[in-house]
Design a protein around this motif. Sequence first.
Motif, PDB file in Angstrom:
ATOM      1  N   PHE A 171     -12.933 -98.409  42.314  1.00 24.70           N
ATOM      2  CA  PHE A 171     -14.311 -96.832  42.386  1.00 24.70           C
ATOM      3  C   PHE A 171     -15.547 -97.949  41.854  1.00 24.70           C
ATOM      4  N   ARG A 174     -15.697-101.038  44.743  1.00 25.45           N
ATOM      5  CA  ARG A 174     -16.676-100.532  46.186  1.00 25.45           C
ATOM      6  C   ARG A 174     -18.341-100.485  45.927  1.00 25.45           C
ATOM      7  N   ASN A 175     -18.311 -99.724  44.619  1.00 22.95           N
ATOM      8  CA  ASN A 175     -19.739 -99.244  43.759  1.00 22.95           C
ATOM      9  C   ASN A 175     -20.711 -99.712  42.650  1.00 22.95           C
ATOM     10  N   GLN A 277     -17.835 -90.951  44.564  1.00 22.04           N
ATOM     11  CA  GLN A 277     -17.618 -91.966  45.901  1.00 22.04           C
ATOM     12  C   GLN A 277     -18.728 -90.894  46.595  1.00 22.04           C
ATOM     13  N   CYS A 280     -22.228 -91.351  44.644  1.00 18.62           N
ATOM     14  CA  CYS A 280     -22.993 -93.224  45.008  1.00 18.62           C
ATOM     15  C   CYS A 280     -23.682 -93.641  46.186  1.00 18.62           C
TER      16      CYS A 280
END
Length: 289
Positions: A171, A174-175, A277, A280
Amino acid sequence: MILGLAANRLHHHTEDAALFAWLRACEAGIRELQLGLHAVGRTHDAIVAAGMLQGYRPLVRYPYGRDGGLMKVVAEVVGMGEGRTLDGAIYLTDPVDPSSIFPEALALKRQCVIHGKPFLSTVASARDWIEMERIHAGLAPDPQADRFHDHGNQTLALIAHDACKQAMLDFADRNFDVLSQFRHRLATGTTGQRLNALAWSKGWPEGQPWVQRFNSGPLGGDAQIADLVLERRCHRAVFFEDPHVARQHEADIQLLERAVTTATHDAVCVTVPSVAQRWCDAVRLRAAR
């Protein structure tokens, strides 16, 4: 989309109670989204008595909690077939109300986590979720929700149990752009160590911590972060819990959760990776508008 809705008595027995504060802030968004709200008896009755959501057909009454209303919400989060499946739940809990630790209350959160559905236990979480869904629906940002996106002045806690640590690292990877917007980031024990290593591998200045590390959960890290939540110095927690394993420091975990619900108007808590997710993604979409 349909959510179960319940609120402990503290949150609907006065005009300025938390349930009504949420509805005043979000009624327009609820109507824009045509969000279904399947409300447990006393919560539904309080909304009607307050004159809120007048004429709103997607507001549905369930039995009182003592008659199994909250149990029905739990079953429908799991899924009871067509027309009886909920997409998540809002449960505004009073941390000193014994009913907040009844089996159906604990099961509601657990089943939301297991099935990857939002469990929203604070006013701030519910307000933030409405704005997130509005943004994904292509609606213009709500200025009333700007404070939830003032990340440069906020502190974020990133917490993950052993079985969820890789999910947290994925996580964060990705962010990284969104999470790096926060003024401060906190984490417990090994999670913090691994997040810092990830940040350095992505070009964060070597030797400069990306997250401030606290003790591991069993050694009191959850309690340390809970104190910051109570002092309104930690504004958002992304807390990936493993619902399948009993933990020796369960009391510390519950302490953090209780702190979050005590700071109901200020603390946002996300416990499901898919919901984190989606948040985000909404942050990026909102900034682009």
